[in-house]
Design an enzyme around this catalytic site. Sequence first.
Site, short mmCIF file in Angstrom:
data_model
loop_
_atom_site.label_atom_id
_atom_site.label_comp_id
_atom_site.label_asym_id
_atom_site.label_seq_id
_atom_site.Cartn_x
_atom_site.Cartn_y
_atom_site.Cartn_z
N HIS B 57 0.82 -1.21 0.00
CA HIS B 57 0.00 0.00 0.00
C HIS B 57 0.86 1.27 0.00
O HIS B 57 0.36 2.35 0.29
CB HIS B 57 -0.90 0.01 1.24
N HIS B 219 -7.06 -4.54 -1.30
CA HIS B 219 -6.41 -5.84 -1.53
C HIS B 219 -7.12 -6.55 -2.67
O HIS B 219 -7.11 -7.77 -2.76
CB HIS B 219 -6.49 -6.71 -0.27
#
Lengths: 331, 331
Positions: B57, B219
């Site tokens: 991320h 995700h």
Amino acid sequence: MKKFVNDPKQFVPQMLKGIALANPDTITYVPEYNLIMRSDAPNHNKVSIVQGSGSGHEPAHVMVVGPGMLDAACPGDVFAAPPSDYVYQTAKIVASDKGVLLLVNNYTGDRMAFEMAQEMAEADGIKVTTLFINDDVAVQDSTWTVGRRGVAGNFFVIKAVGAKAEQGASLEEVKAVGEKVNSVTRTMGIALTACTPPAKGSPLFELGEDEIEVGVGIHGEPGRRRAKLVSADEIVDELLGAVVPDLPYGSGDRVALMINGLGGTPISELYLLYGIAAEKLAGMGITVAKSYVGEYCTSLEMAGASLTLVKLDDEIEALLDAPASIVNRIF
Amino acid sequence: MKKFVNDPKQFVPQMLKGIALANPDTITYVPEYNLIMRSDAPNHNKVSIVQGSGSGHEPAHVMVVGPGMLDAACPGDVFAAPPSDYVYQTAKIVASDKGVLLLVNNYTGDRMAFEMAQEMAEADGIKVTTLFINDDVAVQDSTWTVGRRGVAGNFFVIKAVGAKAEQGASLEEVKAVGEKVNSVTRTMGIALTACTPPAKGSPLFELGEDEIEVGVGIHGEPGRRRAKLVSADEIVDELLGAVVPDLPYGSGDRVALMINGLGGTPISELYLLYGIAAEKLAGMGITVAKSYVGEYCTSLEMAGASLTLVKLDDEIEALLDAPASIVNRIF
């Protein structure tokens, strides 16, 4: 083609409008000439700095406008040089009493546009000169250039001339320091994927599932060769093997190291490349004194990266350290 | 899979090493616990702020460590929560006399790791508390959560608690301001492509050539629905249509607007989306007082973007304006 876009012909103007809306106090967009400028330009106590190029390389150059950087940027359409008349108008709007320095990455179309614009501005009595940036070591001549291409290393030239201009230096002094930085800056890039200009709607070239383009240009132009995808270690060896001997950089040198993303590569991978490159340079006795990791000069959504070295001396290091600001500094 | 990577199992450690090598004066990497920290932590005059999450991320969270932001970040492997023992060790290493605030995006695995770590730290006599971030409006429960997910809006919580901590506020005061910011922050994202974790080597999900995932998780988790790719205008309508009524934000409000790239989308497209969103919000009587355009919380190389709104008041705006720094500030 999967992009966030409305009418592809409005891609560049809508992006420019977004930049201006996100920076209402500091940035002005002049749609008539496709121009992004500091709202407080011209400042007659400093040389004005202008760079233009095709769009699709953001943040270069429309997002590096601000104090200590560009006074204005005049982009063309995606991967197309700006019209010479727009470059001329840009130079005219931001012209200061101390003069205007035009920065151009070395591509034939951009050179023509800027050379014509310089002549038009000179005919108006504007003091103006042009500096060509050609940091890419990959190929001697290429699809769109005679001589080497200008790529991500242009950031260092902008930063140095921007800082020098803020000091109140003359046009000749500002240009001289830009030429000096360009002369010690070298870059090479590698593409993992192609990229798709919005108006074209299909990829500029094809790369197989296991292929990379070594020495790729920022418009998808061919580089040195097509190769099989290898490990990050081997890719860094390939890039350093091209860049280091070119100047050459050698033991005892202090350098700035930039790992630049080409648009589609996440910053996690860029830091991974940075770490490998920094260790390999240390092994050669070369000291990395300043580091730059992120997107500086992209090629739309191309996955890939370039590596740039700048040989530092006290003058260049001080100019790189000088305060500066660009669009959307978040704090 | 086309990535810059050596051994996929070493992807995260090699990235972390790169971050530390690029910031030798300010950042320390502790390989034993996969930890990135301010080299000058702990500062006993302030609450220490820690966030952890799966990797993939970036810049969240290992690249937002610095003054006025995180004191440390403890990442797990790609898309996997950090081990609770590593979170505990991180809290212990940076624990200050004023306490430790653990920030956690609301995912079940992360919550478990941080709750266990908090218990272990408390058993050592460390003053510690945990704040859960859940800004994503897309779905109520999801693949990896009970309740809403935490996504790019976590940046605003970090910035606010980081600034409050620098003022010397107590742990309770710092947590309270973080909860307040979380309570007025809403996000929704759209994916144009999937993403490929290095160790998996194949995409997490499949999207057709003309498909998008509306409300995607960071995700690759499913969102609200699969849809056909539409224009940027229509995509902004979809995002605002989900975010604005949720708080709700309304006429007369001042907001921060963030357009966050998910990793593979170039910044040109993000500014195009920003401009469209800013104009539509103005049309609703909502004033965009602060703008954020770029990558804040990504999903590896996923092409896509998310839109975040934060309802501002004088306190929040001052905290967002406070000085701060993260890794590799270039000037």
